[in-house]
Design a protein around this motif. Sequence first.
Motif, PDB file in Angstrom:
ATOM      1  N   LEU A 153       0.814  -1.218   0.000  1.00  0.00           N
ATOM      2  CA  LEU A 153       0.000   0.000   0.000  1.00  0.00           C
ATOM      3  C   LEU A 153       0.850   1.271   0.000  1.00  0.00           C
ATOM      4  O   LEU A 153       0.339   2.349  -0.278  1.00  0.00           O
ATOM      5  N   THR A 154       2.130   1.129   0.300  1.00  0.00           N
ATOM      6  CA  THR A 154       3.007   2.295   0.437  1.00  0.00           C
ATOM      7  C   THR A 154       2.892   3.285  -0.714  1.00  0.00           C
ATOM      8  O   THR A 154       2.691   4.477  -0.485  1.00  0.00           O
ATOM      9  N   PRO A 155       2.995   2.854  -1.961  1.00  0.00           N
ATOM     10  CA  PRO A 155       2.934   3.842  -3.049  1.00  0.00           C
ATOM     11  C   PRO A 155       1.560   4.495  -3.197  1.00  0.00           C
ATOM     12  O   PRO A 155       1.425   5.513  -3.867  1.00  0.00           O
ATOM     13  N   TYR A 156       0.555   3.913  -2.564  1.00  0.00           N
ATOM     14  CA  TYR A 156      -0.810   4.430  -2.720  1.00  0.00           C
ATOM     15  C   TYR A 156      -1.231   5.349  -1.566  1.00  0.00           C
ATOM     16  O   TYR A 156      -2.410   5.683  -1.446  1.00  0.00           O
ATOM     17  N   GLY A 157      -0.279   5.793  -0.758  1.00  0.00           N
ATOM     18  CA  GLY A 157      -0.588   6.686   0.357  1.00  0.00           C
ATOM     19  C   GLY A 157      -1.443   7.878  -0.024  1.00  0.00           C
ATOM     20  O   GLY A 157      -2.454   8.160   0.627  1.00  0.00           O
ATOM     21  N   PRO A 158      -1.096   8.605  -1.088  1.00  0.00           N
ATOM     22  CA  PRO A 158      -1.929   9.757  -1.476  1.00  0.00           C
ATOM     23  C   PRO A 158      -3.363   9.352  -1.823  1.00  0.00           C
ATOM     24  O   PRO A 158      -4.310  10.065  -1.492  1.00  0.00           O
ATOM     25  N   ALA A 159      -3.521   8.221  -2.475  1.00  0.00           N
ATOM     26  CA  ALA A 159      -4.876   7.754  -2.822  1.00  0.00           C
ATOM     27  C   ALA A 159      -5.627   7.340  -1.558  1.00  0.00           C
ATOM     28  O   ALA A 159      -6.833   7.611  -1.440  1.00  0.00           O
ATOM     29  N   LEU A 160      -4.935   6.703  -0.616  1.00  0.00           N
ATOM     30  CA  LEU A 160      -5.579   6.283   0.632  1.00  0.00           C
ATOM     31  C   LEU A 160      -6.139   7.482   1.394  1.00  0.00           C
ATOM     32  O   LEU A 160      -7.221   7.403   1.984  1.00  0.00           O
ATOM     33  N   VAL A 161      -5.396   8.579   1.391  1.00  0.00           N
ATOM     34  CA  VAL A 161      -5.872   9.808   2.043  1.00  0.00           C
ATOM     35  C   VAL A 161      -7.213  10.223   1.453  1.00  0.00           C
ATOM     36  O   VAL A 161      -8.170  10.494   2.170  1.00  0.00           O
ATOM     37  N   ASN A 162      -7.280  10.258   0.121  1.00  0.00           N
ATOM     38  CA  ASN A 162      -8.522  10.685  -0.519  1.00  0.00           C
ATOM     39  C   ASN A 162      -9.644   9.677  -0.359  1.00  0.00           C
ATOM     40  O   ASN A 162     -10.808  10.062  -0.246  1.00  0.00           O
ATOM     41  N   VAL A 163      -9.311   8.391  -0.322  1.00  0.00           N
ATOM     42  CA  VAL A 163     -10.337   7.372  -0.048  1.00  0.00           C
ATOM     43  C   VAL A 163     -10.930   7.626   1.333  1.00  0.00           C
ATOM     44  O   VAL A 163     -12.158   7.616   1.514  1.00  0.00           O
ATOM     45  N   TRP A 164     -10.074   7.858   2.314  1.00  0.00           N
ATOM     46  CA  TRP A 164     -10.547   8.088   3.686  1.00  0.00           C
ATOM     47  C   TRP A 164     -11.375   9.369   3.784  1.00  0.00           C
ATOM     48  O   TRP A 164     -12.439   9.390   4.405  1.00  0.00           O
ATOM     49  N   ALA A 205     -16.568  12.207   4.198  1.00  0.00           N
ATOM     50  CA  ALA A 205     -17.575  13.121   3.654  1.00  0.00           C
ATOM     51  C   ALA A 205     -18.864  12.383   3.299  1.00  0.00           C
ATOM     52  O   ALA A 205     -19.956  12.809   3.698  1.00  0.00           O
ATOM     53  N   TRP A 206     -18.746  11.275   2.544  1.00  0.00           N
ATOM     54  CA  TRP A 206     -19.953  10.510   2.181  1.00  0.00           C
ATOM     55  C   TRP A 206     -20.635   9.953   3.433  1.00  0.00           C
ATOM     56  O   TRP A 206     -21.866   9.941   3.524  1.00  0.00           O
ATOM     57  N   GLY A 207     -19.844   9.496   4.403  1.00  0.00           N
ATOM     58  CA  GLY A 207     -20.414   8.975   5.650  1.00  0.00           C
ATOM     59  C   GLY A 207     -21.192  10.037   6.411  1.00  0.00           C
ATOM     60  O   GLY A 207     -22.276   9.768   6.943  1.00  0.00           O
ATOM     61  N   SER A 208     -20.654  11.255   6.445  1.00  0.00           N
ATOM     62  CA  SER A 208     -21.370  12.333   7.145  1.00  0.00           C
ATOM     63  C   SER A 208     -22.694  12.650   6.436  1.00  0.00           C
ATOM     64  O   SER A 208     -23.683  12.973   7.090  1.00  0.00           O
ATOM     65  N   LEU A 209     -22.704  12.520   5.124  1.00  0.00           N
ATOM     66  CA  LEU A 209     -23.954  12.718   4.381  1.00  0.00           C
ATOM     67  C   LEU A 209     -24.927  11.569   4.644  1.00  0.00           C
ATOM     68  O   LEU A 209     -26.132  11.795   4.793  1.00  0.00           O
ATOM     69  N   PHE A 219     -12.932  14.436  -3.423  1.00  0.00           N
ATOM     70  CA  PHE A 219     -12.085  13.395  -2.823  1.00  0.00           C
ATOM     71  C   PHE A 219     -12.213  12.067  -3.563  1.00  0.00           C
ATOM     72  O   PHE A 219     -11.230  11.350  -3.742  1.00  0.00           O
ATOM     73  N   THR A 220     -13.410  11.745  -3.990  1.00  0.00           N
ATOM     74  CA  THR A 220     -13.636  10.493  -4.713  1.00  0.00           C
ATOM     75  C   THR A 220     -12.921  10.506  -6.060  1.00  0.00           C
ATOM     76  O   THR A 220     -12.226   9.542  -6.412  1.00  0.00           O
ATOM     77  N   VAL A 221     -13.092  11.587  -6.796  1.00  0.00           N
ATOM     78  CA  VAL A 221     -12.431  11.707  -8.097  1.00  0.00           C
ATOM     79  C   VAL A 221     -10.914  11.658  -7.918  1.00  0.00           C
ATOM     80  O   VAL A 221     -10.208  10.974  -8.673  1.00  0.00           O
TER      81      VAL A 221
END
Length: 185
Positions: free
Chosen positions: A75-86, A91-95, A135-137
């Motif tokens: 998962l190391t190289p995907y750190g930036p993507a993980l941030v946006n997934v979270w 955001a979607w969870g709060s909605l 964030f999703t995009v």
Amino acid sequence: MRGMLGFLPWIVYAVVATSDEWRWGAVTGLVIAVVLVILDRRSGRAWDETVIESSAAVFFACLTVLSLADPHSPLTPYGPALVNVWLAGTAWGSLAVRKPFTLGIARTKAPRQVWDHPRFIRLNVVLTTTWAVAFTVAAIALTVVLHASLHATATVVAIKVLSFVVPAAFTAWYPNHVRRAGAVG
């Protein structure tokens, strides 16, 4: 401006973490998030005003454990993507629970008489949806870019910057637009 401070742990992580050394970014993000939550709570901020900061504390606690336990995780190289997934999940969870994360922040700036007004709530649904979509995009784009090439630094930086700048600009513009249109007190 205060609402944007909640994104500081995420921004610092993006600057500090690299694809080969995400541990320092995770630890730094965790420390900043925890400090923000503590300062916010001590200053009397309600939990609904600290959704992003609290979410950051949980995310960076998990990421710190993962990065220390398995520094060479796939998962190391995907750190930036993980941030946006979270962040998208936050955001979607709060909605989903009908508590848009922007609502607590907006209430600190709006008169109490509009807090429960359907148009005020709708405004915050639109703002939170904008952040969720951004964030999703970004999560999808980062995953594709990072999977295709580990040396796409400029593209990764551009996606990360745009995933914050575009919704932040919309957040600054939209409430004024709605007020001028006479939709919210």
